[in-house]
Design a protein around this motif. Structure first.
Motif, short mmCIF file in Angstrom:
data_model
loop_
_atom_site.label_atom_id
_atom_site.label_comp_id
_atom_site.label_asym_id
_atom_site.label_seq_id
_atom_site.Cartn_x
_atom_site.Cartn_y
_atom_site.Cartn_z
N PRO A 108 0.76 -1.21 -0.11
CA PRO A 108 -0.15 -0.16 0.00
C PRO A 108 0.86 1.23 0.13
CG PRO A 108 -0.01 -1.06 2.12
CD PRO A 108 0.44 -2.07 1.18
N ARG A 109 0.51 2.46 -0.62
CA ARG A 109 1.04 3.69 -0.38
C ARG A 109 1.22 4.30 0.87
NH1 ARG A 109 2.11 6.90 -4.77
NH2 ARG A 109 0.39 5.67 -5.87
N SER A 110 0.61 3.94 1.82
CA SER A 110 0.80 4.29 3.20
C SER A 110 1.90 3.76 3.85
CB SER A 110 -0.24 4.29 3.93
OG SER A 110 -0.68 2.68 4.08
N THR A 120 4.87 5.36 2.19
CA THR A 120 5.30 6.87 2.75
C THR A 120 5.94 6.59 4.36
OG1 THR A 120 3.51 7.30 1.65
CG2 THR A 120 4.22 8.86 3.11
N ARG A 121 5.48 5.82 5.21
CA ARG A 121 5.92 5.54 6.47
C ARG A 121 7.40 5.21 6.56
NH1 ARG A 121 2.06 2.95 8.13
NH2 ARG A 121 2.57 1.27 8.10
N GLU A 159 9.65 8.09 5.42
CA GLU A 159 9.61 9.17 6.82
C GLU A 159 10.74 8.42 7.78
OE1 GLU A 159 5.97 9.52 8.37
OE2 GLU A 159 5.15 11.10 6.58
#
Length: 265
Positions: free
Chosen positions: A37-39, A42-43, A46
């Motif tokens: 998943p894209r989330s 992204t995490r 970060e």
């Protein structure tokens, strides 16, 4: 020149074969590890960016707390090492005390108190020559802080000569402070040299290893038989005195001859 359009060549498109009956169409092959998943991606970015940041310098409060911890550690670590070494040195003595306490607890487990009487009483001590003695009784009744009335007492005394003497009777009185034992009622004394004495009463100083009586006594042993009106035995000094009139029968005599003249002080 003619106005005819240029010739075009059309590539024939072959139709896709349709699956025949009984054969399923194979699915398209795809890698599952790329299907994230894209989330989540992204995490992860970060986290990677945060790991590249420099750590902030500690402030004065953090520095003071670290100095306090270092000072405490300088005292705590040596103290812990000293305690550990002390415990290693003292452990043999502690183990000896624990084993002694276990022995006492085993003896106390055999003792019962019923109606003010101590059942299975045992008294231990040493005499003037530092040799052990022991007094046991079926029951003991404490009259005061010094006197104990005993039932079926047995005294075991080790004299300096290396032998032993055992005395038993039906009743007895033990004076704890003076270490005096008064036996009455069918008193019997045994010695390791084969001497056996019968008398109605006897007083024993267990500290000095002395037994004395003013009552009659009948003695049997390797020498023969002896009847007297009193006696004194000193186990440590190896002295036996008898008070007459008395009668002595030696093993090599054929008959008894009363002797009224021999008296011992």
């Amino acid at each position: 020149m003619s106005d005819l359009p240029p010739e075009t060549t059309d590539t024939p498109v072959l139709p896709k074969p349709e699956p025949t009956e009984g054969t399923a169409a194979s699915p398209r092959a795809e890698r599952a590890d790329f299907a994230r998943p894209r989330s989540l991606m992204t995490r992860q970015r970060e986290q990677l960016s945060a790991g590249n940041l420099r750590r902030a310098a500690p402030d004065s409060a953090n520095l003071a707390r670290r100095r306090t911890l270092l000072r405490r550690a300088k005292w705590a670590l040596p103290a812990a090492a000293i305690l550990l070494l002390g415990s290693i040195i003292a452990w043999p003595e502690v183990e000896h005390l624990l084993s002694a306490n276990k022995t006492v607890l085993r003896e106390l487990a055999n003792i019962r108190i019923e109606s003010g009487n101590l059942v299975g009483a045992t008294y231990r001590g040493v005499d003037e020559q530092q040799r052990p003695f022991m007094i046991t009784a079926d029951s003991a009744h404490q009259i005061n802080d010094n006197r104990m009335d005993l039932t079926n007492p047995v005294a075991d005394i080790l004299p300096q000569s290396g032998g032993w003497m055992l005395a038993r009777s039906a009743k007895g009185v033990y004076m704890q402070h003076a270490h005096l034992l008064d036996l009455t009622g069918n008193v019997t004394l045994y010695r390791s040299d084969g001497l056996m004495m019968h008398t109605p009463m006897v007083d024993i100083d267990v500290r000095r290893g002395i037994a004395a009586s003013d009552a009659w006594v009948h003695i049997e042993g390797p020498f023969g038989q002896l009847d007297a009106q009193g006696f004194l035995l000193s186990q440590h000094d190896g002295i036996a005195q008898f008070r007459g009139p008395g009668r002595l029968i030696l093993n090599d005599d054929r008959h008894s001859t009363p002797d009224q003249s021999k008296k011992a002080s």
